[in-house]
Design an enzyme around this catalytic site. Structure first.
Site, mmCIF file in Angstrom:
data_model
loop_
_atom_site.group_PDB
_atom_site.id
_atom_site.type_symbol
_atom_site.label_atom_id
_atom_site.label_comp_id
_atom_site.label_asym_id
_atom_site.label_seq_id
_atom_site.Cartn_x
_atom_site.Cartn_y
_atom_site.Cartn_z
ATOM 1 N N SER A 126 16.126 68.440 -79.860
ATOM 2 C CA SER A 126 15.361 68.704 -78.635
ATOM 3 C C SER A 126 13.940 68.185 -78.762
ATOM 4 C CB SER A 126 15.344 70.217 -78.389
ATOM 5 O OG SER A 126 14.396 70.550 -77.388
ATOM 6 N N TYR A 151 13.629 79.226 -81.805
ATOM 7 C CA TYR A 151 14.632 78.248 -81.329
ATOM 8 C C TYR A 151 14.188 76.838 -81.701
ATOM 9 C CZ TYR A 151 16.629 74.747 -78.344
ATOM 10 O OH TYR A 151 17.203 73.593 -77.894
ATOM 11 N N LYS A 155 15.704 73.779 -84.519
ATOM 12 C CA LYS A 155 15.981 72.358 -84.284
ATOM 13 C C LYS A 155 15.246 71.504 -85.319
ATOM 14 C CE LYS A 155 18.768 72.815 -80.890
ATOM 15 N NZ LYS A 155 20.206 72.534 -81.116
HETATM 16 C C1 WQD Z 1 10.396 73.613 -67.136
HETATM 17 C C2 WQD Z 1 9.084 73.834 -66.384
HETATM 18 C C3 WQD Z 1 8.093 75.982 -66.715
HETATM 19 C C4 WQD Z 1 11.157 78.339 -64.740
HETATM 20 C C5 WQD Z 1 13.314 74.541 -72.262
HETATM 21 C C6 WQD Z 1 13.431 74.560 -73.757
HETATM 22 C C7 WQD Z 1 13.952 73.241 -74.245
HETATM 23 C C8 WQD Z 1 15.240 72.948 -73.546
HETATM 24 C C9 WQD Z 1 15.032 72.922 -72.033
HETATM 25 C C10 WQD Z 1 17.105 73.704 -74.847
HETATM 26 C C11 WQD Z 1 8.051 74.561 -67.219
HETATM 27 C C12 WQD Z 1 8.503 75.785 -65.265
HETATM 28 C C13 WQD Z 1 10.453 77.279 -65.272
HETATM 29 C C14 WQD Z 1 10.631 79.057 -63.639
HETATM 30 C C15 WQD Z 1 8.725 77.600 -63.636
HETATM 31 N N1 WQD Z 1 16.226 73.926 -73.873
HETATM 32 N N2 WQD Z 1 9.263 76.932 -64.722
HETATM 33 N N3 WQD Z 1 9.432 78.654 -63.122
HETATM 34 O O1 WQD Z 1 10.616 75.141 -70.997
HETATM 35 O O2 WQD Z 1 10.543 72.628 -70.533
HETATM 36 O O3 WQD Z 1 12.369 73.564 -71.910
HETATM 37 O O4 WQD Z 1 14.535 74.216 -71.668
HETATM 38 O O5 WQD Z 1 17.231 72.740 -75.543
HETATM 39 O O6 WQD Z 1 14.149 73.324 -75.634
HETATM 40 O O7 WQD Z 1 12.136 74.749 -74.301
HETATM 41 O O8 WQD Z 1 12.340 74.015 -69.490
HETATM 42 O O9 WQD Z 1 13.245 74.601 -67.305
HETATM 43 O O10 WQD Z 1 12.349 76.481 -68.774
HETATM 44 O O11 WQD Z 1 10.769 74.881 -67.682
HETATM 45 O O12 WQD Z 1 7.636 77.268 -63.153
HETATM 46 O O13 WQD Z 1 11.236 80.033 -63.115
HETATM 47 O O14 WQD Z 1 9.353 74.668 -65.257
HETATM 48 O O15 WQD Z 1 6.826 76.622 -66.780
HETATM 49 O O16 WQD Z 1 6.786 74.032 -66.901
HETATM 50 P P1 WQD Z 1 11.340 73.870 -70.740
HETATM 51 P P2 WQD Z 1 12.242 75.064 -68.289
#
Ligand code: WQD
Length: 340
Positions: A126, A151, A155
């Site tokens: 990741s 997590y 990785k």
């Molecule tokens: C994306 C953006 C949030 C939810 C994570 C893991 C990564 C991978 C993918 C496994 C961020 C914003 C989110 C919400 C929001 N997982 N957001 N409101 O955090 O980039 O990555 O998932 O491999 O390892 O870290 O993805 O989709 O959670 O967030 O504003 O209800 O959307 O702040 O900026 P992230 P995400």
């Protein structure tokens, strides 16, 4: 045809990869413990490809069971290892569960992979290993920073375990694929993301809000140093990501790899803000989304999008789908599973 093991093959990325492997004519064996997936996914895969993968329900933490599996399937040509716990927030609350489930299982699998005639291994890594990278877009040579969560640490440690094992086992050929943000669903809408409970990730929360399962999307912060103040990510269509695994596997099967341990960023190379993802949803769905600006989420990084030159030029893979394509596929899937 060559037999490929896909661990976590009933999960979101795993199931889409099984479809692409079957489309390329591979025989697929799936191991899954069904802790974060359902057996019905097999029907979806079969409906798409017309072929039913072999499935064995197995907890990879049970070392003896893993050994028995590989004794039975000793004709495996390659392994694509997805099986792992992946909720960042949960990993902070339950670190030992994550270290046990993500690392012990990797060690047991690797020990048995080394006994196979051909030890070809693709690891689900990741972009989280980079933390908040200093330079955008992020290249594979960007420093691996101290992980933001257990997590993310699993990785990083997982990559080190594989790298160190490759150093002393010439017959082990491994590729770590560093995913950016996988989203969307198969265009057939027969498989897709099935988050359990309240979605932690942005896109399933958006589509569930669009489907009126959720009242309102909270945008976690609009005071970042970005054009519209919201965080930027590289959102890649899960089918493009799945295809990257097939290309990486074939690189190993055809011995095209330049060393027996390689890493590749797998993204689109395009950064999109949270507000841009919302706008994409509104465009493809034809409906407005109910959202509000909320405080920042602990642990979030500001910007992450991939430099894809290595994947494009060395791996010979490139993402084809746009953000709108991916959002449309995610929305189509949401409507199907909610009978909308
Ligand atoms: C994306 C953006 C949030 C939810 C994570 C893991 C990564 C991978 C993918 C496994 C961020 C914003 C989110 C919400 C929001 N997982 N957001 N409101 O955090 O980039 O990555 O998932 O491999 O390892 O870290 O993805 O989709 O959670 O967030 O504003 O209800 O959307 O702040 O900026 P992230 P995400």
């Amino acid at each position: 045809m060559k037999k490929i093991l896909v661990t976590g093959g009933l999960g979101f990325i795993g199931s889409h990869t099984v479809v692409e492997l079957q489309n390329e004519g591979y025989d697929v064996v799936i191991i899954d413990d069904l802790s974060n997936s359902t057996i019905e996914v097999i029907e979806g895969i079969t409906a798409i490809t017309g072929k039913t993968p072999i499935f064995e329900k197995l907890d990879l933490k049970e070392k003896a069971s893993v050994e028995r599996f590989f004794q039975k399937h000793n004709d495996i040509s390659g392994v694509i290892h997805f099986a792992a716990s992946k909720a960042v927030g949960e990993s902070v609350e339950k670190p030992l569960l994550y270290y046990e489930n993500n690392l012990n299982t990797l060690i047991y699998i690797l020990k048995d992979v080394l006994k196979l005639n051909s030890s070809n291994f693709i690891f689900s890594s990741s972009c989280t290993v980079y933390g908040q990278a200093d330079d955008m877009p992020i290249t594979e040579s960007a420093p691996v920073k101290s992980a933001e969560s257990p997590y993310g640490n699993t990785k990083q440690i997982g990559e080190e375990i594989i790298k160190d094992t490759c150093k002393v086992n010439d017959n082990l050929n491994a590729i770590a694929l560093r995913y950016f943000n996988p989203i969307g669903a198969h265009p057939s809408a027969k498989i897709g993301e099935l988050p359990i409970g309240v979605p932690q990730n942005l896109v399933p929360f958006i589509t569930q809000t669009g489907a009126k399962l959720r009242e309102c999307l909270s945008v976690f912060g609009n005071d970042y140093e970005t054009p519209d103040g919201t965080c930027i990510r590289d959102y890649i269509h899960v089918v493009d990501l799945a295809k990257a695994h097939v290309v990486a596997l074939e690189r190993l099967l055809e011995s095209k790899n330049q060393s027996n341990y390689e890493t590749f960023n797998v993204g689109t190379g395009v950064g999109s803000s949270v507000l841009e993802v919302i706008q994409s949803f509104e465009k493809v769905s034809g409906q407005s989304l109910n959202y509000k600006i909320a405080p920042r989420r602990e642990g979030d990084i500001e910007k992450a999008f991939a430099n894809t030159e290595k994947a494009n030029n060395v791996l010979g893979w490139k993402a084809n789908s746009t953000l709108d394509d991916a959002m449309l596929s995610a929305w189509k899937w949401e409507k199907i599973i909610r009978n909308l």
